[in-house]
Enzyme design. Sequence first.
Site, mmCIF file in Angstrom:
data_model
loop_
_atom_site.group_PDB
_atom_site.id
_atom_site.type_symbol
_atom_site.label_atom_id
_atom_site.label_comp_id
_atom_site.label_asym_id
_atom_site.label_seq_id
_atom_site.Cartn_x
_atom_site.Cartn_y
_atom_site.Cartn_z
ATOM 1 N N CYS A 64 0.829 -1.204 0.000
ATOM 2 C CA CYS A 64 0.000 0.000 0.000
ATOM 3 C C CYS A 64 0.864 1.255 0.000
ATOM 4 C CB CYS A 64 -0.960 -0.006 1.203
ATOM 5 S SG CYS A 64 -0.179 -0.407 2.772
ATOM 6 N N HIS A 112 -0.798 7.534 7.125
ATOM 7 C CA HIS A 112 -0.429 6.250 7.724
ATOM 8 C C HIS A 112 -1.352 5.982 8.902
ATOM 9 C CE1 HIS A 112 1.741 3.778 10.759
ATOM 10 N NE2 HIS A 112 2.102 3.088 9.699
ATOM 11 N N HIS A 141 -1.183 0.780 7.649
ATOM 12 C CA HIS A 141 -1.697 0.853 6.279
ATOM 13 C C HIS A 141 -1.521 2.282 5.764
ATOM 14 C CE1 HIS A 141 -4.041 0.185 2.766
ATOM 15 N NE2 HIS A 141 -5.019 0.994 3.140
#
Length: 863
Positions: free
Chosen positions: A54, A460, A468
């Site tokens: 990601c 974040h 993630h």
Amino acid sequence: VGLSRTLVLEASIAENKASLKRTHPEVWSDSPNPYDRKRQDNCPVGLKNVGNTCWFSAVIQSLFNLLEFRRLVLNFSAPANAQDLPRNQKEHRNLPFMRELRYLFALLVGSKRKYVDPSRAVEILKDAFKSNDSQQQDVSEFTHKLLDWLEDAFQIKPKNPMVELFYGRFLAVGVLEGKKFENTEMFGQYPLQVNGFKDLHECLEAAMIEGEIESLHSENSAKSGQEHWFTELPPVLTFELSRFEFNQALGRPEKIHNKLEFPPILYLDRYMHKNREITRIKRDEIKRLREYLTVLQQRLERYLSYGSGPKRFPLVDVLQYALEFASSKPVCTSPVDDLDASAPSSGTLPVQTTPSTMEQQGPSSSDVPSTSPVQRSVIHKPFTQSRIPPDLPMHPAPRHITEEELSVLEGCLHRWRTEVENDTRDLQESISRIHRTIELMYSDKTMVQVPYRLHAVLVHEGQANAGHYWAYIYDHHQNRWMKYNDISVTKSTWEELERDSFGGYRNASAYCLMYINDKEQYLMQETGQILVGMDTLPSDLRDYVKEDNKRFEKELEEWDAELAQKAQQEKLLSQIPRAPAPSPVMLTPNMQGIIMAIGKARNVYDRCGPEAGFFKAIKLEYTRLLKLAQEDPPPECDYRLRHAIVYFIQNQAPKKIIERTLLEQFGDHNLSFDERCRNIMKVAQAKLEMIKPDEVNMEEYEVTLLYLIYAYQNNKELLSKGPYRGHDEELISHYRRECLLKLNEHAAALFESGDDQEVNNGLIIMNELIVPCLPLLLVDEMEEKDIVAVEDMRNRWCSYLGQEMEPNLQEKLTDFLPKLLDCSTEIKGFNDPPKLPSYSTHELCERYARIMLSLSRTPADGR
């Protein structure tokens, strides 16, 4: 680039020394229906998370949406001769990466897919990071590496366009041990500390000034200090927000969740070298105002927290209380007076019942030896022994004050209170004016000439070594924010961006801000050279995208053909004569048995009431079904197909499951034939409500979850072959979701117990059941309830962050959270599905025919 970039890179690596290594999980294929993967209109294309990537998606999407950067990448051409290669490209990484990046950008421009796979570019980057002590890459390090590679790739040009786009210069002016120095440095991502600051300007002010600033403007000073002044700003200015600190006690980095505000338009005039003189004047003025502000706040605090003891109060309130006290009138009372008021008229209590009266009269010789009941009553009654004076006021009030004294005192207190109120209001207004003056210090026309617009915010969520990433990117053409979260690209708002990016809310916050020069319109507006359409792509990329689109169109055509073929088969099957449908008035075998049982329990019902009748009926029905389960009928009369409880009994289902199923059958709303049936139905429903979820064995949930996982996937495959081939997908999804939530709550409760064995059991449930299931819920973004359920489960565990806990629990939580927060849609492996007996197609058809024949011969009355 030099020292500053090296130091930032080293700090970035140090922050992630405790990062967890993850194995590459087994990949589950995309949705079999290609229409689920088809791009809608001109919606931006997403990037597939191909395994803990990601971070790649967030950074690449932010750069792709810089139109000038997009143009540079798409029009990049590799050098024709090997001698033209820069020296550090001998590793043969940069050029392959640039080739894959061009292909990826071309697909983001013209693909007909909803999202594309960046695996090739990602693998090249991951290979580069493997040489770095097998360290898991973080976004800061990745971005530095990416810019380095891009810079190297474009070194063949006289002016490196990547340097022109992303790199600026600042002048460092200072004094070191009494000696003045001045040097110019280049910067790319500008690092900023977050801890201790409330907004971006405060971070910048702290970064631009180091040490004792006074020494810069004085002679013969041994102090050290320096100022930074931007001499040249890049068109794209990136701020790297350092939200991690190394915890010496725990030996690992921790994330800073403090709130930090940043504006959509950032004016950088105050940090420019050309404005240094006026900025220094304004800084001195701000410093003077803040010092004066501190004095005023201290004076205001003396008014708001008045007193010399540990407890302090606003002075206005103190004066008001004093005024209320002085104005109070004493209203005296005594407990004895209350007794006198309630005593009989004969007067059993004499006047000598109070201590004050006894003191006034003095003890007499007859009082002491007396043993009369009256005297004993006086001695032993509690109120007569009270130490409280009889004239105690009902509330605090002056004992002695003349009208003249009260008048003077009230006048003084009123006047003083008014004076204090005025002083407090003047101080508050002065403080507000100073705050406003400081806020507007840089708002004059000369200091708003260098505007930078917020282009992207990289977010974040999680902790220092796990989490993630996603990005908010401003669409300058549509004038709106978009959220890029791997394959999902959705419209967003500034309010959502604030909530997720400022920090202080859950565990999400911005770690990187990308601003662009608001006066450089080529960065925001599409021109003839950087239109987003397919026609503007270089010919090699245009052919590449067309080939990929052809492959996808072929998928769609094959899917349509398969559906058409299945529809034709369904049509042919529908023309085959079927067994007649049962009469709508025919009772099901379950309902027949229940009604018969209620009828047999009629005597008990009439004699002892509905509850006794219910217990008698349910016992009769269970006895009947138990006998059926012990019989061995032919296949066409298989009682398991008629009664679920017979099936449960023969498969040795837990007793609680059988009891609950019986209760559900007796509590069926259709059981309303007469008053007796309705009353027994209500008793069964009441019993059902009394069953608590905790009474169900959690091991049953674990087994059930595995069945539901495979049931959902197999059912989905069946539905892909025809709309009537499977069961209701939403129903299976609902129970799979409920089962996961229940297990997650149970695992969290085990973790909270603190017991080593319980904690390990809870984490086993999470690692072996919950975590592998999350990608199943995330793979289809249209299932909003599934996505909400995943967020609920993650929030449950993220709530432990920052809480006090034993070091071993903290270590286990740190080890587990990265797996939970991994938003990859790749599916991990499960245990083998339950084995079913294998039958040949011919045998199954024969059995089905016999059963259908037996059903068609069932009389209308159900016997």
